[in-house]
Design an enzyme around this catalytic site. Structure first.
Site, PDB file in Angstrom:
ATOM      1  N   GLU A 347      -7.231   1.963  11.443  1.00  0.00           N
ATOM      2  CA  GLU A 347      -8.117   1.281  12.408  1.00  0.00           C
ATOM      3  C   GLU A 347      -7.505   1.104  13.796  1.00  0.00           C
ATOM      4  O   GLU A 347      -7.528   0.013  14.358  1.00  0.00           O
ATOM      5  CB  GLU A 347      -8.556  -0.073  11.843  1.00  0.00           C
ATOM      6  CG  GLU A 347      -9.222   0.056  10.486  1.00  0.00           C
ATOM      7  CD  GLU A 347      -9.689  -1.275   9.908  1.00  0.00           C
ATOM      8  OE1 GLU A 347      -9.401  -2.317  10.503  1.00  0.00           O
ATOM      9  OE2 GLU A 347     -10.351  -1.234   8.853  1.00  0.00           O
ATOM     10  N   ASP A 399      -9.904   5.240   9.384  1.00  0.00           N
ATOM     11  CA  ASP A 399     -10.676   4.332  10.253  1.00  0.00           C
ATOM     12  C   ASP A 399     -12.103   4.194   9.742  1.00  0.00           C
ATOM     13  O   ASP A 399     -12.549   4.969   8.893  1.00  0.00           O
ATOM     14  CB  ASP A 399     -10.668   4.835  11.704  1.00  0.00           C
ATOM     15  CG  ASP A 399     -10.677   3.689  12.717  1.00  0.00           C
ATOM     16  OD1 ASP A 399     -11.269   2.633  12.423  1.00  0.00           O
ATOM     17  OD2 ASP A 399     -10.096   3.863  13.808  1.00  0.00           O
ATOM     18  N   GLU A 461     -12.790   4.587   1.508  1.00  0.00           N
ATOM     19  CA  GLU A 461     -13.139   3.199   1.141  1.00  0.00           C
ATOM     20  C   GLU A 461     -14.649   3.046   1.003  1.00  0.00           C
ATOM     21  O   GLU A 461     -15.250   2.103   1.517  1.00  0.00           O
ATOM     22  CB  GLU A 461     -12.624   2.220   2.203  1.00  0.00           C
ATOM     23  CG  GLU A 461     -11.146   2.368   2.506  1.00  0.00           C
ATOM     24  CD  GLU A 461     -10.604   1.349   3.495  1.00  0.00           C
ATOM     25  OE1 GLU A 461     -11.302   0.362   3.792  1.00  0.00           O
ATOM     26  OE2 GLU A 461      -9.468   1.539   3.962  1.00  0.00           O
TER      27      GLU A 461
HETATM   28  C1  XIL Z   1      -9.915  -5.605   2.397  1.00  0.00           C
HETATM   29  C2  XIL Z   1      -9.643  -6.023   0.964  1.00  0.00           C
HETATM   30  O1  XIL Z   1     -10.525  -5.353   0.096  1.00  0.00           O
HETATM   31  C3  XIL Z   1      -9.827  -7.527   0.847  1.00  0.00           C
HETATM   32  O2  XIL Z   1      -9.485  -7.964  -0.449  1.00  0.00           O
HETATM   33  C4  XIL Z   1      -8.965  -8.233   1.882  1.00  0.00           C
HETATM   34  O3  XIL Z   1      -9.209  -9.625   1.853  1.00  0.00           O
HETATM   35  C5  XIL Z   1      -9.251  -7.702   3.277  1.00  0.00           C
HETATM   36  O4  XIL Z   1      -9.082  -6.306   3.277  1.00  0.00           O
HETATM   37  N1  XIL Z   1     -10.675  -1.787   5.706  1.00  0.00           N
HETATM   38  C6  XIL Z   1      -9.456  -1.612   5.096  1.00  0.00           C
HETATM   39  C7  XIL Z   1      -9.107  -2.397   3.893  1.00  0.00           C
HETATM   40  O5  XIL Z   1      -8.717  -0.704   5.475  1.00  0.00           O
HETATM   41  O6  XIL Z   1      -7.739  -2.686   3.843  1.00  0.00           O
HETATM   42  C8  XIL Z   1      -9.889  -3.675   3.804  1.00  0.00           C
HETATM   43  O7  XIL Z   1      -9.644  -4.233   2.529  1.00  0.00           O
HETATM   44  C9  XIL Z   1     -11.362  -3.400   4.007  1.00  0.00           C
HETATM   45  C10 XIL Z   1     -11.603  -2.815   5.373  1.00  0.00           C
END
Ligand code: XIL
Length: 550
Positions: A347, A399, A461
């Site tokens: 990010e 990202d 993700e």
């Molecule tokens: C999130 C986790 O899933 C949560 O448990 C935590 O509280 C915050 O982070 N983008 C990312 C991840 O790269 O690391 C994030 O994960 C979600 C957004």
């Protein structure tokens, strides 16, 4: 352990009806600070009119609520707080509890739930609150404290009504959910968060109940990773709590790769300079090894969940580079050979970028402490350090919002330039935190564009929030279908472009444990039963055909 369950359905119906909120989607799109950063653009989901909630004005006491009619129901003072049972006001019945004497946000009142809850269970905590006239508007948060061998940790209940601003003269409903961690002692409490560190307030009609359901994980369902074996790897993100019982079976069943969801972030591994905490990360690495899954490390460089000491303002560029490089060296070399793919930098760009300016990618970098203290070459320094520590690891730039043309082009130009300069970047991670308004064509355009760089895309993700369902107890059939159709369209695109996509990872196992648990983002329900979205992923063409959609 003795267990008590409290039914609060009636209270919930009353509260949502009284607030009249579930008819107005925009009003309840409240993001937590973490999520704000990663917020997807809120494109308008196809209009599915919500049924008007039935308005019930009668106030009843839930017979199983702590309503303070006879005594204080086991509540005790927390910090400097003092509690008094009072008949000055009551939401229903005659009594409520008055909390006074607070001098800090966490002071006030708490309920010991050690005997009525279990480690790793999931709980819902609800109450009504009203600040006193003198205190004025006050922001409240529902929280829990777990004590393990004398060490406390604090957690926020989540949900739209777990954090509210309440006004004097008016009872305000609060309710939130929380997966409990391991504990020797557990208590739940209400704190102030923002307005009103010394506010006095009343609470009434409190309920606390288990919401865990028996898992109905079905091991006869086709395995997602097998279904996609000819196309790409299929993964999920895990935390240590997922590595037991049915959850572990579920992971083994559907996935051939796992990402460390939280436990390898900088503040999880090196919150204190030089003191590394490996336990949770090692546990996940061990699980991957035992089950022949390949492991994805997440993440080495990020502006969130990173300790301040690494890149504090005013620190010299040299010291910050040293912190960055030594963290990467220590972490990457420890898991060399085990972690096949690393999300190196996460990010680094602003939430969205102007397409006309995208070539000047440096101007749309996120203003992070790393950027401030080191300069824009922190990104390439990180990739080079990771490559030195493990020359075999596949290194990803990761990202969100990369389906957005401006941000896509900015990332494209950065990676193109870095590749030209010999920086070891081996893949683009499109996080894929989508919502039901996301346009599949934009996602495909970005996959194709990144493919021009000659390195593969990883969908890292994936989840699809149903924003219109936020604040609702369950996902309506219409919303479930809307989400499933988008999963089907996306997986059709992923499959058609599988020559440039190495992996698809979904962000979590089920809706209830997702980071966006309030918006039903995944393909499995809280009890691990398959949603329509699972069937959409399984066979996108058949699913779209069956629903007469394309
Ligand atoms: C999130 C986790 O899933 C949560 O448990 C935590 O509280 C915050 O982070 N983008 C990312 C991840 O790269 O690391 C994030 O994960 C979600 C957004």
């Amino acid at each position: 352990m003795k267990k008590k369950f409290f039914a609060i359905t009636l209270l919930l119906v009353l509260s949502f009806a009284a607030c009249g909120r579930n008819s107005v989607d925009e009003e309840i799109l409240i993001e937590t600070p973490d999520e704000l950063e990663a917020a997807e653009p809120e494109s308008t989901p196809a209009a599915t009119p919500e049924p008007e909630p039935e308005v019930i004005t009668m106030i009843e006491i839930d017979p199983e609520a702590y309503s303070f009619e006879a005594d204080s129901n086991g509540f005790s003072a927390r910090g400097s707080g003092e509690i008094t049972r009072t008949d000055e006001v009551s939401r229903a019945g005659e009594y409520s509890l008055l909390v006074t004497g607070r001098t800090a946000s966490w002071n006030g009142i708490s309920l010991d739930v050690t005997d009525i809850s279990e480690p790793f269970g999931e709980y819902e905590f609800s109450l009504w609150v009203m600040p006193t006239e003198e205190s004025g508007a006050t922001t409240f948060q529902l929280s829990a404290e777990f004590v393990v061998r004398g060490n406390p940790s604090w957690h926020h209940f989540t949900g739209t009504l777990a954090n509210v601003t309440a006004q004097p003269g008016e009872w305000t409903r609060m309710t939130g959910k929380l997966p409990f961690e391991n504990f020797n002692n557990a208590s739940v409490y209400i704190e102030t968060n923002g307005l009103g560190a010394s506010a006095s307030f009343y609470i009434d009609d409190v309920t606390f109940r288990s919401i865990a359901e028996e898992s109905v994980f079905d091991n006869m369902l086709p395995r997602l990773f097998e279904v996609y074996a000819d196309y790409f790897d299929f993964g999920t993100a895990v935390v240590t709590r997922d590595l037991q019982d049915e959850r572990a079976d579920f992971i083994r069943h559907h996935f051939n790769t796992i990402t460390v969801g939280n436990d390898m972030k900088p503040s999880s591994l090196q919150n204190t300079p030089g003191r590394f905490t490996w336990n949770a990360a090692d546990e996940i690495a061990g699980f991957a090894r035992e089950n022949n899954m390949y492991l994805i490390g997440h993440t080495l460089v990020w502006h969130e969940q990173s300790p301040e000491w690494m890149n504090r303002r005013g620190m010299s560029r040299e010291e910050a580079i040293n912190n960055l490089e030594s963290h990467i060296e220590e972490v990457v070399s420890r898991y060399a050979g085990q972690i096949i793919v690393w999300d190196v930098v996460n990010e680094a760009f602003t939430n969205s970028a102007d397409l006309r300016n995208a070539e000047n990618w440096r101007t749309v970098l996120r203003q992070t402490p790393w950027l401030e203290v080191i300069g824009d070459d922190y990104i390439e320094i990180a990739f080079r350090a990771a490559h030195t520590a493990d020359p075999n690891a596949i290194l990803i730039y990761n990202d969100f919002n990369l389906d957005e043309p401006g941000k896509r082009e900015a990332v494209f130009h950065m990676v193109q330039e870095l590749l030209e300069n010999g920086v070891p970047i081996h893949g683009i991670g499109m996080q894929g935190h989508y919502n039901t308004g996301t346009r599949p064509a934009n996602v495909e355009a970005s996959i194709l564009r990144f493919a021009e760089l000659g390195i593969p895309v990883h969908i890292t993700e994936l989840d699809i929030t149903v924003n219109a369902a936020q604040g609702h107890e369950t996902l309506s059939e219409a919303h479930e279908l809307q989400q499933a159709l988008l999963y089907a369209r996306l997986f059709r695109i992923f499959r058609e472009n599988s020559d440039v996509i190495d992996r698809v990872t979904v962000w979590g196992l089920d809706d209830a444990s997702s980071w966006r648990a309030d918006r039903f983002p995944l393909a499995f329900n809280r009890n691990l039963s398959a949603k329509l979205s699972y069937y959409a992923i399984l066979d996108p063409d058949a699913f779209l055909e069956e629903h007469d959609a394309s």
